[in-house]
Enzyme design. Structure first.
Site, PDB file in Angstrom:
ATOM      1  N   GLY A 103      17.945  19.290 -34.493  1.00 29.74           N
ATOM      2  CA  GLY A 103      17.173  18.210 -33.884  1.00 29.74           C
ATOM      3  C   GLY A 103      16.072  18.684 -32.959  1.00 29.74           C
ATOM      4  O   GLY A 103      15.039  18.049 -32.837  1.00 29.74           O
ATOM      5  N   CYS A 104      16.282  19.834 -32.334  1.00 31.83           N
ATOM      6  CA  CYS A 104      15.266  20.336 -31.392  1.00 31.83           C
ATOM      7  C   CYS A 104      14.292  21.240 -32.114  1.00 31.83           C
ATOM      8  O   CYS A 104      14.551  22.427 -32.263  1.00 31.83           O
ATOM      9  CB  CYS A 104      15.907  21.100 -30.266  1.00 31.83           C
TER      10      CYS A 104
END
Lengths: 105, 410
Positions: A103-104
């Site tokens: 997600g990052c």
């Protein structure tokens, strides 16, 4: 390949320090990683989050973000931070033997 | 008549519209683009507005200037996609049928997602620069600001252009130095990441630059709320950071029409095959740019590289062949570092940003992960390329697949 010494074993880890091989993971290893991350004891609530994380990973091929983790585990964000201080998604993924959430980006 | 419908006339949607308009036979294909506004915004330019480097005229143009004559243009909000019946329901409940759909509805900031962020002080002591209005309000504020604590906070990942917050801080350092008040301004980055960026090598180099420019960093900061009375942001684990001016990168989410369609994940992004760019739920729906959930950066360069993959896979599809092109997550971003210099990073799903020369190995003219004036000129030239080539779907001399040539492996 980097390795991490846990319980006398040298286990392969990726650049984030997370286990490369899920087969190296077990509850004892999880407790040892948690201790290294400053979590002295894994309670039932920790385990619920860890299990939810592994389940989501097996389904999606990616460790969930904090937002998804709250949906998956039913544990709210505030509590997640109490259980896994300083970045619950990252930390819970590491203890669960999963790669850091993508997600990052 | 076969019908291709493109949702969104921004960077990605306009590129696809132009590419397909050239190759799909006009007698056999009707191409429709749907967007809720007539205005195309050059989002990469918003970064420069707070510092007076760009103004509105640099970042705003009429959408139709970039649409080919044959396009059927519909200016309307989208209520939802009815994928089972292959149609798009517009705001007024009328329907547009499709054979194939391209979702290019982008991502938006959602300050409403953080407690205490969106109130009377929004636009007064708390700002964003991911909208034109936000960037303009911040410019007005900065012009008369005499200094204090400036905190830049990224709420949660993913965000559009993950280097923009860093560029903002570098430019702020440059701007307040030029105004002679840098010693009165404290700059701080409060980020949910463990460091400056998402990838290790770039984090090390960009973190070094932050330090060099005297920008303080609070890592692992997950914002829980804004305490407006005390002008303080508070994290879930009760770390408090007081501010005089808060520059927020609010939660980014996909369009609400995606949620209404039941096609989105928890952030309204459409689950999409990260290599073929086909929707996981419906094989007649393609997804491009910020609208999808791919683990690639949300940026115009990425949408550009995706556009070439989507183009090939769409043609395969309509000719009845299996999709053969594979997106590798390629991203290429100039990072403005202030004082007329910039860095460049080039990476993909598997390879993190590395130092070296780009695009010609050993020659450049651009330098990867290194501050140069040439990179800064590249960043500024990109606006011209964007308006005149990129969104018009013209081939650019950079391969959609990332190359290791010229890079120095870690």
């Amino acid at each position: 390949m980097d390795t991490l010494e846990i319980l006398g074993k040298h286990l392969a880890v990726d650049k984030d320090g997370n286990l490369v091989n899920r087969s190296d993971w077990n509850e004892e290893i999880a407790r040892a990683i948690a201790a290294q991350e400053g979590i002295a004891e894994l309670t039932d609530r920790h385990w619920a989050v860890i299990r939810a994380m592994q389940k989501a990973f097996d389904r999606d091929g990616d460790a969930p973000s904090i937002r998804r983790l709250t949906n998956e585990s039913g544990v709210d964000v505030k509590t997640l931070y109490q259980l896994f201080p300083k970045g619950p998604a990252k930390k819970a993924a590491k203890i669960a033997g999963l790669p850091k959430p993508k997600g990052c980006i | 008549m076969r019908r291709l419908v493109i949702l969104g006339g921004g960077t990605a949607g306009t590129m696809m519209l132009n590419k397909f308009s050239r190759v799909l036979n006009e007698d056999q294909w009707q191409i429709t683009v749907i967007d809720d506004s007539e205005t195309h915004l050059y989002q990469p330019g918003f970064l420069f507005i707070p510092f007076g480097i760009y103004g509105q005229k640099d970042v705003v143009k009429p959408r139709r200037e970039f649409f080919p004559a044959r396009a059927n243009v519909v200016i309307s909000g989208i209520d939802r996609i009815d994928a089972d019946h292959k149609r798009v329901i517009l705001e007024d409940k009328s329907a547009v049928d499709y054979d194939y759909l391209i979702v290019a509805t982008g991502a938006k900031i959602r300050p409403d997602q953080t407690e205490g962020l969106l109130d009377d002080e929004w636009g007064k002591s708390k700002f964003d620069f991911y909208t034109l209005e936000g960037a303009q309000r911040l410019h007005q504020f900065f012009e008369s600001w005499q200094g204090g604590r400036l905190v830049l906070n990224m709420t949660e990942m993913p965000i559009k252009c993950p280097v923009a917050p860093l560029e903002f801080l570098f430019l702020a350092d440059s701007y307040f130095t030029a105004r002679g008040i840098r010693d009165k301004v404290e700059l701080r980055l409060a980020t949910p990441l463990s460091g400056a960026f998402t990838k290790p090598k770039a984090t090390e180099i960009l973190g070094g630059l932050l330090q060099q420019k005297n920008v303080k960093v609070t890592p692992d900061f997950g914002i829980a709320r804004v305490d407006n009375e005390r002008k303080t942001i508070v994290s879930y684990d009760d770390v408090e950071i007081p501010y005089d001016v808060l520059v927020s990168i609010p939660t980014n989410m996909g369009d609400e029409c995606i949620a209404r369609s039941g096609l989105g994940d928890e952030l309204n992004y459409v689950p999409t095959d990260k290599e073929t760019l086909v929707s996981e739920a419906h094989d007649d729906i393609f997804v491009i740019g910020d609208a999808g959930n791919l683990p690639s950066s949300k940026a115009g360069s990425v949408a550009h590289f995706q556009s070439e993959i989507l183009f090939k896979n769409f043609l395969d599809r309509i000719d009845g062949r299996p999709a053969h092109a594979r997106f590798d997550g390629h991203a290429n971003c100039f990072i403005e570092s202030g004082f007329g210099k910039a860095l460049l990073i080039d990476f993909n799903y598997g390879v993190e940003p590395l130092p070296g020369k780009f695009p010609l190995p050993g020659i450049g003219p651009f330098s990867l992960l290194h501050e140069t004036r040439m990179n800064h000129y590249g960043k500024l030239a990109f606006r011209w390329i964007y308006w005149n080539a990129l969104i018009r779907g013209v081939e650019l001399p950079i391969d959609s697949k990332m190359s290791m040539a010229g890079k120095v492996a870690a």
